[in-house]
Design a protein around this motif. Structure first.
Motif, PDB file in Angstrom:
ATOM      1  N   GLY A 281      11.351 -10.114  89.350  1.00  0.00           N
ATOM      2  CA  GLY A 281      11.862 -10.024  90.426  1.00  0.00           C
ATOM      3  C   GLY A 281      13.206 -10.541  90.609  1.00  0.00           C
ATOM      4  N   GLY A 282      13.967  -9.987  91.425  1.00  0.00           N
ATOM      5  CA  GLY A 282      15.322 -10.769  91.713  1.00  0.00           C
ATOM      6  C   GLY A 282      15.434 -10.845  93.273  1.00  0.00           C
ATOM      7  N   PRO A 283      16.737 -10.801  93.824  1.00  0.00           N
ATOM      8  CA  PRO A 283      17.130 -11.042  95.259  1.00  0.00           C
ATOM      9  C   PRO A 283      16.419  -9.781  95.976  1.00  0.00           C
ATOM     10  CG  PRO A 283      18.855 -11.357  93.629  1.00  0.00           C
ATOM     11  CD  PRO A 283      17.955 -10.971  92.887  1.00  0.00           C
ATOM     12  N   GLY A 284      16.082 -10.234  97.402  1.00  0.00           N
ATOM     13  CA  GLY A 284      15.450  -9.540  98.008  1.00  0.00           C
ATOM     14  C   GLY A 284      14.168  -8.481  97.603  1.00  0.00           C
ATOM     15  N   GLY A 285      13.514  -9.076  96.666  1.00  0.00           N
ATOM     16  CA  GLY A 285      12.151  -8.430  96.064  1.00  0.00           C
ATOM     17  C   GLY A 285      12.396  -7.270  95.260  1.00  0.00           C
ATOM     18  N   ARG A 286      13.608  -6.995  94.688  1.00  0.00           N
ATOM     19  CA  ARG A 286      14.076  -6.043  93.847  1.00  0.00           C
ATOM     20  C   ARG A 286      13.816  -6.583  92.528  1.00  0.00           C
ATOM     21  NH1 ARG A 286      16.027  -0.850  94.750  1.00  0.00           N
ATOM     22  NH2 ARG A 286      16.787   0.219  92.776  1.00  0.00           N
ATOM     23  N   VAL A 287      13.314  -5.246  91.756  1.00  0.00           N
ATOM     24  CA  VAL A 287      13.112  -5.686  90.115  1.00  0.00           C
ATOM     25  C   VAL A 287      14.524  -5.970  89.639  1.00  0.00           C
ATOM     26  CG1 VAL A 287      13.513  -3.358  89.349  1.00  0.00           C
ATOM     27  CG2 VAL A 287      12.095  -4.843  87.964  1.00  0.00           C
ATOM     28  N   SER A 288      14.503  -6.993  88.598  1.00  0.00           N
ATOM     29  CA  SER A 288      15.783  -7.367  87.941  1.00  0.00           C
ATOM     30  C   SER A 288      15.564  -7.311  86.510  1.00  0.00           C
ATOM     31  CB  SER A 288      16.190  -8.888  88.445  1.00  0.00           C
ATOM     32  OG  SER A 288      15.265  -9.831  87.755  1.00  0.00           O
ATOM     33  N   GLY A 289      14.407  -6.910  86.157  1.00  0.00           N
ATOM     34  CA  GLY A 289      14.331  -6.978  84.400  1.00  0.00           C
ATOM     35  C   GLY A 289      12.850  -6.811  84.364  1.00  0.00           C
ATOM     36  N   VAL A 290      12.849  -6.421  82.826  1.00  0.00           N
ATOM     37  CA  VAL A 290      11.408  -6.341  82.222  1.00  0.00           C
ATOM     38  C   VAL A 290      11.357  -7.346  80.952  1.00  0.00           C
ATOM     39  CG1 VAL A 290       9.894  -4.822  81.287  1.00  0.00           C
ATOM     40  CG2 VAL A 290      11.456  -3.751  82.718  1.00  0.00           C
ATOM     41  N   ARG A 291      10.142  -8.056  81.056  1.00  0.00           N
ATOM     42  CA  ARG A 291       9.823  -9.029  79.889  1.00  0.00           C
ATOM     43  C   ARG A 291       8.845  -8.172  78.907  1.00  0.00           C
ATOM     44  NH1 ARG A 291       8.755 -14.608  81.755  1.00  0.00           N
ATOM     45  NH2 ARG A 291      11.267 -14.450  81.962  1.00  0.00           N
ATOM     46  N   PHE A 292       9.400  -7.930  77.624  1.00  0.00           N
ATOM     47  CA  PHE A 292       8.795  -7.402  76.699  1.00  0.00           C
ATOM     48  C   PHE A 292       8.134  -8.411  75.639  1.00  0.00           C
ATOM     49  CE2 PHE A 292      11.429  -3.937  78.189  1.00  0.00           C
ATOM     50  CZ  PHE A 292      10.618  -2.865  78.415  1.00  0.00           C
ATOM     51  N   GLU A 293       6.970  -8.072  75.014  1.00  0.00           N
ATOM     52  CA  GLU A 293       6.584  -9.051  73.873  1.00  0.00           C
ATOM     53  C   GLU A 293       6.689  -8.009  72.623  1.00  0.00           C
ATOM     54  OE1 GLU A 293       2.532 -10.919  72.100  1.00  0.00           O
ATOM     55  OE2 GLU A 293       2.339  -9.590  73.707  1.00  0.00           O
ATOM     56  N   ARG A 294       7.290  -8.749  71.920  1.00  0.00           N
ATOM     57  CA  ARG A 294       7.715  -7.888  70.520  1.00  0.00           C
ATOM     58  C   ARG A 294       6.343  -7.503  69.879  1.00  0.00           C
ATOM     59  NH1 ARG A 294      11.104  -4.947  68.232  1.00  0.00           N
ATOM     60  NH2 ARG A 294      12.768  -6.103  68.798  1.00  0.00           N
ATOM     61  N   THR A 295       6.144  -6.266  69.407  1.00  0.00           N
ATOM     62  CA  THR A 295       4.981  -6.026  68.617  1.00  0.00           C
ATOM     63  C   THR A 295       5.183  -5.638  67.256  1.00  0.00           C
ATOM     64  OG1 THR A 295       5.107  -3.452  69.271  1.00  0.00           O
ATOM     65  CG2 THR A 295       3.672  -4.885  70.785  1.00  0.00           C
ATOM     66  N   ALA A 296       4.081  -5.440  66.278  1.00  0.00           N
ATOM     67  CA  ALA A 296       4.126  -5.193  65.020  1.00  0.00           C
ATOM     68  C   ALA A 296       3.013  -4.271  64.697  1.00  0.00           C
ATOM     69  CB  ALA A 296       3.995  -6.550  64.175  1.00  0.00           C
ATOM     70  N   PRO A 297       3.357  -3.280  63.797  1.00  0.00           N
ATOM     71  CA  PRO A 297       2.094  -2.490  63.189  1.00  0.00           C
ATOM     72  C   PRO A 297       0.922  -3.256  62.851  1.00  0.00           C
ATOM     73  CG  PRO A 297       4.082  -1.821  62.254  1.00  0.00           C
ATOM     74  CD  PRO A 297       4.337  -3.108  62.941  1.00  0.00           C
ATOM     75  N   ASP A 298      -0.328  -2.848  63.073  1.00  0.00           N
ATOM     76  CA  ASP A 298      -1.415  -3.596  62.714  1.00  0.00           C
ATOM     77  C   ASP A 298      -2.370  -2.992  61.364  1.00  0.00           C
ATOM     78  OD1 ASP A 298      -2.600  -1.459  63.391  1.00  0.00           O
ATOM     79  OD2 ASP A 298      -3.731  -2.064  65.496  1.00  0.00           O
ATOM     80  N   GLY A 299      -1.706  -1.889  60.781  1.00  0.00           N
ATOM     81  CA  GLY A 299      -2.119  -1.402  59.516  1.00  0.00           C
ATOM     82  C   GLY A 299      -3.264  -0.248  59.824  1.00  0.00           C
ATOM     83  N   ARG A 300      -3.576  -0.300  61.244  1.00  0.00           N
ATOM     84  CA  ARG A 300      -4.569   0.928  61.564  1.00  0.00           C
ATOM     85  C   ARG A 300      -4.156   1.927  62.615  1.00  0.00           C
ATOM     86  NH1 ARG A 300      -6.825  -4.079  62.185  1.00  0.00           N
ATOM     87  NH2 ARG A 300      -6.595  -4.145  64.368  1.00  0.00           N
ATOM     88  N   GLY A 301      -2.775   2.007  62.758  1.00  0.00           N
ATOM     89  CA  GLY A 301      -2.204   2.985  63.586  1.00  0.00           C
ATOM     90  C   GLY A 301      -1.813   2.462  64.960  1.00  0.00           C
ATOM     91  N   GLY A 302      -1.996   1.048  65.088  1.00  0.00           N
ATOM     92  CA  GLY A 302      -1.964   0.535  66.465  1.00  0.00           C
ATOM     93  C   GLY A 302      -0.812  -0.616  66.313  1.00  0.00           C
TER      94      GLY A 302
END
Length: 456
Positions: A281-302
């Motif tokens: 969240g940013g000023p005025g209750g508006r979205v200011s960005g997205v926090r992402f977690e880096r993922t990696a292949p698990d060897g089973r298609g996910g």
């Protein structure tokens, strides 16, 4: 004569009606195609991007079906609402086929989805397509410099492309004038389309993907390091085992990764192996960005989380992670699959066939496949109904159900009313110096439809 109601005038509903009237085993079938909206064609009118003229041209073949003398279009008829229950509808017809689609988008299920500036791609598509349930002022892009689209399917590609397009490419379409004005004055200069898995697992088609590289004044960025995380990207053997569309997608992405798009007024960045975990969240209750977690292949298609995080700036976030069916009052519903329980299209109530009730399309099988997938799906359901025709036709019905619908307080828009809407949209376009332009509000649509009725 077998009288059937088909609820929903999108592809699955029209294909079901077509199958029922064109077969020869059961003569004398008559079909009323009912729709909550006064306009037909479902997602072909309200879900296909306005710059995709080839797909939108499918309206012509749907139109031919609806103009068959054995089929009657009745728009502005809400089934399951206060004026017409599913039980009452079945009293008026020998059989009812529900083709009501999957109207709701899936949530991300992460903190911050309530922030201003966070929307579903479904809502954005409905807005620029002129759906009357979406307010004309639903989107304001003047203060938006960066947008994030979460998803890796054709809808995600569509909304990414629409955010990056300029007015010269959008003005010739049938996009409503208010939406065109907002997009023409948009401040968006950067759009990131983000997927939690790798490029070889994207659900977009190669044709849709390539279109991103043809937009005037738009550069496409792809990080070679993210492509390299995909086991199929660097391994020819693994790539050869992929479906043809995935192999083609990888080649398109490889080409973009080798280019330098700097210097273009707008940029599209395709990101992979990032899972959204929080909307910031940013000023005025508006979205200011997205926090992402880096993922990696698990060897089973996910994929699996790595514990590494990255924040991406955005004043607009569109989630495009799939559709869901919604319950229709009076019909059974399986919340686990978001579909109506059925056996070959026959509705099941408590595990037993509900006589005279059928389903087709997304509410039957879930939101899978392309427009053409609805044809065999509808054919299976129609075949089940026709097998039951002998027993169904024994039941006596009231006279013309249209009279009963009007007596209940409904005001159906018949085919001449739809043609009047088309005429009004063409006139609106001429007044704006454009081609046909959609009327995006209920009042305008119903006023236009009433033009076919005699005065006095």
């Amino acid at each position: 004569m077998l009288r059937v109601a088909v609820v929903g005038s999108g592809p699955s509903g029209v294909y079901a009606a077509q199958t029922l009237v064109q077969q020869r085993e059961v003569p004398g079938v008559r079909v009323d195609v009912l729709d909550r909206l006064p306009a037909p064609y479902g997602l072909v009118r309200y879900g296909v991007a306005p710059d995709h003229e080839k797909i939108k041209s499918l309206q012509g073949s749907l139109r031919t079906v609806l103009e068959d003398e054995r089929i009657r279009f009745l728009g502005h008829v809400e089934v399951g609402g206060p004026l017409l229950s599913t039980g009452r509808l079945l009293e008026l017809y020998h059989a009812v086929v529900y083709c009501v689609g999957a109207a709701r988008d899936r949530l991300l299920g992460i903190p911050g989805e309530e922030l201003a500036g966070v929307h579903s791609a479904t809502e954005f598509v409905a807005w620029y397509s002129g759906h009357p349930d979406t307010a004309a002022e639903a989107f304001d892009l003047a203060g938006v410099g960066s947008a994030v689209v979460i998803g890796a399917g054709n809808v995600a590609v569509d909304v990414t492309r629409m955010l990056a397009r300029g007015e010269p490419e959008l003005a010739p379409t049938d996009m409503p004038q208010p939406a065109l004005g907002v997009l023409a004055g948009s401040g968006v200069r950067s759009v990131a389309m983000v997927a939690r898995r790798g490029p070889s697992q994207g659900k977009f088609t190669t044709k849709e993907l390539r279109e991103l590289g043809t937009l005037p004044g738009v550069g496409v960025r792809v990080d070679p390091a993210e492509l390299a995380l995909d086991p199929a990207y660097a391994d020819p053997g693994a790539a050869a085992a992929l479906p043809a569309v995935a192999r083609r997608n990888l080649e398109v992405l490889r080409g973009w990764a080798e280019q330098d798009p700097d210097g273009t007024p707008r940029a599209i960045t395709l990101r992979f192996y990032l899972r959204p975990v929080e909307l910031l969240g940013g000023p005025g209750g508006r979205v200011s960005g997205v926090r992402f977690e880096r993922t990696a292949p698990d060897g089973r298609g996910g994929v699996t989380g790595t514990g590494e995080y990255e924040d991406v700036e955005a004043q607009l976030v569109l989630r495009s992670v799939g559709y869901q069916g919604v319950p229709l009052p009076g019909l059974p519903f399986d919340p686990a699959t978001a579909t109506v329980p059925h056996a070959a299209g026959r509705v099941l109530r408590g595990g037993r066939v509900s006589v005279g009730e059928y389903v087709a399309g997304w509410i039957k099988r879930g939101p899978t496949g392309v427009i053409g997938t609805n044809r065999p799906c509808a054919k299976e359901t129609a075949s089940s109904l026709l097998q039951d025709a002998g027993a169904l036709a024994r039941r006596e019905l009231p006279d013309d159900p249209l009279d009963a619908l009007r007596a209940a307080g409904l005001e159906p828009v018949e085919w001449p009313g739809w043609l009047a809407i088309e005429t009004a949209e063409a006139a609106l376009g001429r007044s704006l110096g454009r081609g046909s332009v959609k009327i995006p509000d209920w009042t305008g649509l119903l006023t236009a439809a009433a033009a076919d009725r005699p005065t006095g």
